[in-house]
Scaffold this motif. Structure first.
Motif, PDB file in Angstrom:
ATOM      1  N   SER A  76       0.815  -1.204   0.000  1.00 54.73           N
ATOM      2  CA  SER A  76       0.000   0.000   0.000  1.00 54.73           C
ATOM      3  C   SER A  76       0.853   1.260   0.000  1.00 54.73           C
ATOM      4  O   SER A  76       0.551   2.229  -0.676  1.00 54.73           O
ATOM      5  N   CYS A  77       1.957   1.251   0.770  1.00 55.33           N
ATOM      6  CA  CYS A  77       2.743   2.478   0.872  1.00 55.33           C
ATOM      7  C   CYS A  77       4.233   2.257   0.713  1.00 55.33           C
ATOM      8  O   CYS A  77       5.006   3.197   0.857  1.00 55.33           O
ATOM      9  N   PHE A 111       3.413   2.400   8.973  1.00 56.96           N
ATOM     10  CA  PHE A 111       3.105   3.729   8.441  1.00 56.96           C
ATOM     11  C   PHE A 111       1.640   3.861   8.063  1.00 56.96           C
ATOM     12  O   PHE A 111       0.939   4.725   8.567  1.00 56.96           O
ATOM     13  N   CYS A 112       1.171   2.980   7.200  1.00 55.01           N
ATOM     14  CA  CYS A 112      -0.223   3.104   6.767  1.00 55.01           C
ATOM     15  C   CYS A 112      -1.114   2.065   7.442  1.00 55.01           C
ATOM     16  O   CYS A 112      -2.295   1.981   7.152  1.00 55.01           O
ATOM     17  N   ARG A 113      -0.543   1.294   8.356  1.00 50.95           N
ATOM     18  CA  ARG A 113      -1.285   0.315   9.156  1.00 50.95           C
ATOM     19  C   ARG A 113      -1.926  -0.778   8.327  1.00 50.95           C
ATOM     20  O   ARG A 113      -2.941  -1.358   8.704  1.00 50.95           O
ATOM     21  N   TRP A 114      -1.355  -1.047   7.179  1.00 52.73           N
ATOM     22  CA  TRP A 114      -1.810  -2.208   6.403  1.00 52.73           C
ATOM     23  C   TRP A 114      -1.342  -3.467   7.123  1.00 52.73           C
ATOM     24  O   TRP A 114      -0.248  -3.491   7.691  1.00 52.73           O
ATOM     25  N   THR A 115      -2.157  -4.479   7.145  1.00 47.68           N
ATOM     26  CA  THR A 115      -1.720  -5.752   7.710  1.00 47.68           C
ATOM     27  C   THR A 115      -1.998  -6.853   6.701  1.00 47.68           C
ATOM     28  O   THR A 115      -2.815  -6.685   5.791  1.00 47.68           O
ATOM     29  N   ASP A 118      -5.511  -7.673   6.134  1.00 49.09           N
ATOM     30  CA  ASP A 118      -6.313  -6.893   5.188  1.00 49.09           C
ATOM     31  C   ASP A 118      -6.372  -7.580   3.839  1.00 49.09           C
ATOM     32  O   ASP A 118      -7.346  -7.444   3.093  1.00 49.09           O
ATOM     33  N   PRO A 228     -11.148   5.015  -1.535  1.00 50.21           N
ATOM     34  CA  PRO A 228     -10.113   4.325  -0.752  1.00 50.21           C
ATOM     35  C   PRO A 228     -10.042   2.820  -1.009  1.00 50.21           C
ATOM     36  O   PRO A 228      -9.076   2.183  -0.629  1.00 50.21           O
ATOM     37  N   GLN A 235       0.397   1.781  -6.761  1.00 48.46           N
ATOM     38  CA  GLN A 235       0.188   0.499  -6.077  1.00 48.46           C
ATOM     39  C   GLN A 235       0.027  -0.627  -7.087  1.00 48.46           C
ATOM     40  O   GLN A 235       0.563  -1.718  -6.930  1.00 48.46           O
TER      41      GLN A 235
ATOM     42  N   HIS B 133      -5.658   8.039   1.736  1.00 45.98           N
ATOM     43  CA  HIS B 133      -6.765   7.547   2.550  1.00 45.98           C
ATOM     44  C   HIS B 133      -7.012   6.099   2.179  1.00 45.98           C
ATOM     45  O   HIS B 133      -7.134   5.773   1.002  1.00 45.98           O
ATOM     46  N   ARG B 134      -7.013   5.229   3.154  1.00 50.03           N
ATOM     47  CA  ARG B 134      -7.361   3.843   2.850  1.00 50.03           C
ATOM     48  C   ARG B 134      -8.270   3.314   3.950  1.00 50.03           C
ATOM     49  O   ARG B 134      -8.389   3.924   5.026  1.00 50.03           O
TER      50      ARG B 134
END
Lengths: 521, 178
Positions: A76-77, A111-115, A118, A228, A235, B133-134
């Protein structure tokens, strides 16, 4: 706060004509020339992962597509993912009533809290995964196409023995592609086989247009688009194989490997920068950056008001001598001559060099281009070499090499201010690292004219310079062009001849462009 | 005359700057030098929130600002939102504008500046510069262990406002005198 070395303010003109701040240029001790990254050849020393610092041989790196096997990037980031642990209670196998804590691991981005949850990936029992790899739907096609080109490359390799075969572009693919790794596995084709046309792979067949397109489903019109949930272009392109549309389909990507890179002067083919092999080491075996060898110039006081064409103003420059030997700096009017294709400028420069036989001034700024007319330039230079006698045979071969080897990058710049060169030279003592920490060190006394040198400390000095604006359009920001001439002690000569010779002292020139209206740091 | 209501179980340091009508729920931790400024309407803070040092929560509108449970306001964040739900995280130095109402499980990343005028969907994550934004799959977990730790440790080193004593704090014009 701007950069310490005033990246945008003071630019050094490399011999190829590119403008670079001092921390981005190198200095070849053998050619005694500035070199920027366009005039050095870059070589990959080793591959390593920037996250786990693991070294990887280049063959393995190639096989793994330059990616680390253990570290992952956030899809994601693009930050590095870290492994998180959770504990859950699971019943024991033999005693279902008893609960034991069990550790499970998942990937998370800080950073973007992607796990990885998800992406719908189940938690793993190991810290190392395995995590789902995106499957390439076109993998089969790619294999077939690369096989086809490999066959073509082999055919060409075989037919290279024939004299009449022309060079073709497929050869180039073989040269840096995969073909040279695997040629032996294929038997050398017999002539009959060679003449047979290769079966074209399916995917190279021309595509066919469709007459009527299928209707779009109603969801396209009715469903609300939630931004979003849609992947961005970056990406998607980071996950090249699948290029998912929904963020929920993003999968962790393996971290890209970094390389340790050594630089080599294109003219003398000697190393300019060579890092230590170990990925964790940040030291260098050889590091010939210009800021260790060329006097550093910074703008201390810029113009306090706009400079009208024809008017004079005073600026303060700060000089520093980074070398182990004292140097004397003289300011000259800007004398950089960009590389030109015709021989006229070469003649002027070479003649100028002949005026002062004692001075081994650099003529790199007047090198003719390596492009288009190399032969004529060489025939021009050779007689003037023998006549002038200022440039030895070694230097003439070097110039000839530079003509051939160096790229020509004459960057555009506007230089609209001239310096009124002071008559005196400014002598700078050698660098002493301890003096930077000693506030009460004695300032060396050089009997300076206080009207020229207002301040001095250790190997640094400030200089007043009068600049005058050219009578051109006054709307452009003022840029001062200046050439400095300095002493450089070349220790490499003494090293190479095993101490027989004294270190060679030469007088070199550097060309600078200084933007006068910036605020110094 | 404005008043401060602290529920038993909350840890509010004396050095925190609290103005106007503020109600703080149980288990909420307010660090020293945090600012809770009810300059307009009252601020109602729920249970088990953490307001770290230099974080500012401000309500300039006359309507009450209701903050739910299990939110974290990290160091230097500035939050002016209309309403805040549960399980949100405001990371360091983030800014949340006064036209936004926040649902549950949102994360405002470090240094972000979020000022949309509509409601933010649940489990939103704002991060990066420029702002991205996600939507996250799940909301951030509650900081229960951290709250237990802080409520045990903070009173050892700081003076804590005693929730049982009713107190009246200076009304709003105090800002002019300072």
């Amino acid at each position: 706060m701007s950069h310490l070395f005033q990246l945008d303010t003071v630019k050094y003109v490399c011999c190829c004509g590119s403008l670079k701040p001092i921390c981005n240029v190198y200095f070849c001790r053998h050619c005694l020339r500035l070199r920027c990254h366009y005039c050095v050849s870059h070589e990959v020393d080793s591959h390593y992962c920037g996250n786990c610092s693991e070294n990887m041989p280049s063959a393995e790196a190639k096989q793994k597509r330059n990616r680390c096997g253990t570290c992952y990037d956030c899809p994601s980031c693009k930050q590095t993912l870290s492994i998180r642990a959770t504990t859950i209670q699971v019943p024991l196998e033999d005693e279902p009533e008893k609960l034991v804590a069990k550790k499970l691991y998942y990937l998370a981005c800080g950073f973007c809290r992607w796990t990885s949850r998800d992406a719908g990936l189940p938690d793993s029992q190991n810290t190392s995964g395995p995590w789902a790899e995106p499957e390439n739907p076109l993998a089969q096609q790619i294999i077939e196409i690369s096989d086809y080109f490999r066959m073509l490359a082999i055919r060409e390799k075989n037919s290279k023995d024939k004299k009449f075969v022309q060079k073709s572009k497929y050869l180039a693919a073989g040269r840096h592609g995969v073909a040279h790794l695997l040629p032996r596995r294929y038997p050398v084709s017999v002539p009959e086989e060679m003449s047979k046309p290769l079966p074209t792979p399916l995917y190279l067949a021309p595509t066919e247009g469709m007459e009527d397109l299928p209707e779009l489903s109603d969801d396209v019109y009715e469903d609300e688009l939630i931004i979003p949930k849609v992947t961005s272009l970056t990406q998607r392109l980071r996950q090249l194989e699948t290029q998912p549309r929904e963020t929920s389909k993003l999968l962790p990507t393996h971290k890209q490997l970094l390389v340790k890179r050594s630089l080599r002067c294109r003219v003398c083919e000697r190393n300019i920068s060579k890092p230590e092999y170990s990925p964790v080491s940040i030291k260098f075996k050889i590091q010939l950056n210009a800021y260790f060898h060329v006097p550093q110039i910074r703008l201390m006081t810029p113009l306090n008001e706009p400079l009208v064409p024809g008017r004079k103003a005073r600026i303060v420059l700060r000089l520093a001598n980074p070398t182990q030997f004292p140097t004397a700096i003289r300011f000259l009017p800007f004398s950089f001559v960009p590389l030109q294709k015709d021989g006229s400028t070469d003649k002027r420069a070479l003649d100028a060099g002949k005026f002062d036989p004692t001075r081994e001034s650099s003529t790199d700024h007047s090198l003719p281009s390596h492009t288009l007319t190399p032969t004529t330039s060489i025939t021009f230079i050779t007689p003037s070499m023998t006549g002038g006698g200022t440039l030895g045979s070694g230097e003439s071969t070097q110039i000839m090499k530079e003509i051939h080897v160096l790229p020509r990058r004459s960057e555009r710049f506007s230089q609209n201010c001239d310096v009124i060169p002071p008559a005196d030279e400014i002598v700078l003592p050698p660098r002493d690292e301890t003096s930077d920490f000693d506030d009460f060190a004695e300032t060396p006394d050089f009997n300076d004219d206080p009207k020229l040198v207002p301040w001095r400390k250790a190997n640094k000095a400030a200089v007043y310079l009068d600049v005058i604006r050219q009578l051109t359009d006054g709307s452009e920001p003022p840029v001062l062009g200046i050439t400095i001439e300095y002493d450089y002690v070349n220790t490499i000569v003494a090293l190479e001849s095993k101490g027989v010779q004294e270190p060679q002292k030469v007088r070199l020139q550097a060309h600078l462009l200084i933007a006068l209206d910036r605020i110094p740091s | 005359m404005a008043n401060l209501q602290i529920t038993v179980g909350a840890v509010v340091c004396v050095e925190a700057e609290i103005r106007g009508d503020v109600r703080i729920g149980t288990k909420t931790i307010v660090h020293p030098c945090a600012k809770i400024l009810a300059t307009g309407g009252p601020i109602v803070i729920g249970d088990a929130n953490i307001v770290e040092e230099l974080a500012t929560i401000e309500n300039k509108s006359p309507e009450p600002m209701v903050i739910g449970n299990n939110n974290v306001f990290e160091v230097g964040s500035l939050v002016k939102a209309k309403a805040i739900g549960d399980h949100n995280i405001f990371e360091t130095k983030c800014f949340v504008g006064d036209e936004i109402s926040i649902g549950n499980g949102c994360v405002f990343g470090a240094g972000t500046k979020v000022t949309p005028s509509q409601a933010v969907p649940d489990n939103s994550v704002f991060y990066g510069q420029p702002l991205k934004h996600r939507l996250a799959g799940e909301r951030p977990s509650a900081q229960t262990l951290q709250i237990d730790f802080l409520s045990r440790i903070l009173p050892n080193y700081h003076n804590i406002i005693n929730p049982t004593i009713k107190r009246e704090i200076p009304a709003l014009p105090a800002e002019k005198t300072s």
